[in-house]
Design a protein around this motif. Structure first.
Motif, mmCIF file in Angstrom:
data_model
loop_
_atom_site.group_PDB
_atom_site.id
_atom_site.type_symbol
_atom_site.label_atom_id
_atom_site.label_comp_id
_atom_site.label_asym_id
_atom_site.label_seq_id
_atom_site.Cartn_x
_atom_site.Cartn_y
_atom_site.Cartn_z
ATOM 1 N N ALA A 185 0.834 -1.203 0.000
ATOM 2 C CA ALA A 185 0.000 0.000 0.000
ATOM 3 C C ALA A 185 0.864 1.247 0.000
ATOM 4 N N ALA A 186 0.539 2.187 -0.868
ATOM 5 C CA ALA A 186 1.325 3.419 -0.964
ATOM 6 C C ALA A 186 0.498 4.528 -1.586
ATOM 7 N N ALA A 187 0.958 5.763 -1.373
ATOM 8 C CA ALA A 187 0.365 6.931 -2.024
ATOM 9 C C ALA A 187 1.229 7.397 -3.192
ATOM 10 N N HIS A 188 2.286 6.649 -3.500
ATOM 11 C CA HIS A 188 3.103 6.873 -4.697
ATOM 12 C C HIS A 188 2.722 5.795 -5.710
ATOM 13 N N MET A 189 2.195 6.195 -6.853
ATOM 14 C CA MET A 189 1.791 5.198 -7.837
ATOM 15 C C MET A 189 3.003 4.433 -8.383
ATOM 16 N N TRP A 190 4.141 5.090 -8.518
ATOM 17 C CA TRP A 190 5.327 4.389 -8.999
ATOM 18 C C TRP A 190 5.711 3.262 -8.042
ATOM 19 N N ASP A 191 5.480 3.470 -6.742
ATOM 20 C CA ASP A 191 5.879 2.511 -5.723
ATOM 21 C C ASP A 191 4.942 1.305 -5.707
ATOM 22 N N VAL A 192 3.651 1.567 -5.586
ATOM 23 C CA VAL A 192 2.704 0.455 -5.485
ATOM 24 C C VAL A 192 2.625 -0.318 -6.794
ATOM 25 N N SER A 193 2.753 0.356 -7.926
ATOM 26 C CA SER A 193 2.694 -0.360 -9.204
ATOM 27 C C SER A 193 3.921 -1.234 -9.395
#
Length: 242
Positions: A185-193
């Protein structure tokens, strides 16, 4: 009865905690000076974090890993130059930098963060932390806000010298959790994707970035606008797939 356990691995800085204490310190220490130069302090602050993440990642993927803290500190004067300050080292001082960096341990919880974690724990999920930051410092964000989190549930990129979003950064904890249900779970799309590509189920909250840019990152298993909503959707998705 199933022996499959459930886990959610969280990014922290930008997701569970905000950048606000750094942005507030930048405003208090240098706000008027920056505005006199036509530089918006909050924009400079976000650029500082974003460019630091890029430089941190580039160093990691070329085998020259440095801690995020070191990178963030080092490029302060560069960011002033990029922001349009013609002589950064006369415009600002090491004392200014020290004042601002002194607030990196004070990053506040994002709205709804405590509720999000409690909802997941009540539903039987084990909470993990995977961060580019120092484990002790990041744990302090929880303890200062009355949230218990065992140190052994904190994993840092510093442990392996491989920075996110390299897929190899996500895999040690992914493999450690074995065949259990595993969410990132993250609020950075690059991270969670990236975590999803590595093998996690992905949960994304738009609270930081607003625009998910699914045209380039793709859809995640769960997407929401707040952290508590994200927790509820993870719980629902887990229950429906059981």
């Amino acid at each position: 009865m199933s022996n499959i356990r459930k886990h959610v691995v969280f990014d922290i800085v930008g997701t569970i905690v905000t950048y606000d204490s750094i942005l507030d310190a930048l405003e208090k220490r240098m706000g008027d000076r920056l505005r006199d130069e036509g530089v918006k302090p909050s924009m400079l602050g976000y650029m500082w974090f974003e460019v630091s993440e890029r430089e941190y990642t580039y160093l990691s993927i070329t085998g020259r890993y440095r801690s995020f803290y070191d990178v963030f500190t080092s490029i302060f004067y560069r960011m002033l130059w990029i922001g349009g300050i013609q002589d950064p080292r006369s415009f600002a001082s090491d004392e200014d930098l020290a004042y601002i960096m002194g607030h990196i341990e004070d990053l506040p919880l994002r709205a709804g963060a405590a509720e999000c974690l409690q909802l997941l724990r009540d539903a039987g999920f084990t909470i993990w932390v995977f961060t580019a930051g120092d484990r002790q410092n990041v744990r302090g964000y929880f303890l200062k806000n009355g949230i218990e989190m065992p140190l052994e549930n904190f994993v840092s990129c510093d442990d392996t010298g491989v920075g996110k979003p390299a897929l190899d950064a996500y895999k040690p904890l992914l493999e450690r959790l074995g065949d259990d249900e595993k969410w990132f779970a993250a609020a950075h799309m690059w991270d969670v994707s990236s975590a999803k590509q590595a093998g996690y189920k992905g949960a994304y909250c738009t609270a930081l970035e607003k625009e998910a840019c699914v045209d380039i990152f793709g859809e995640m298993d769960v997407m929401s606008d707040t952290l508590p909503e994200m927790a509820r959707k993870i719980i629902q998705a887990s229950t429906s797939s059981a």
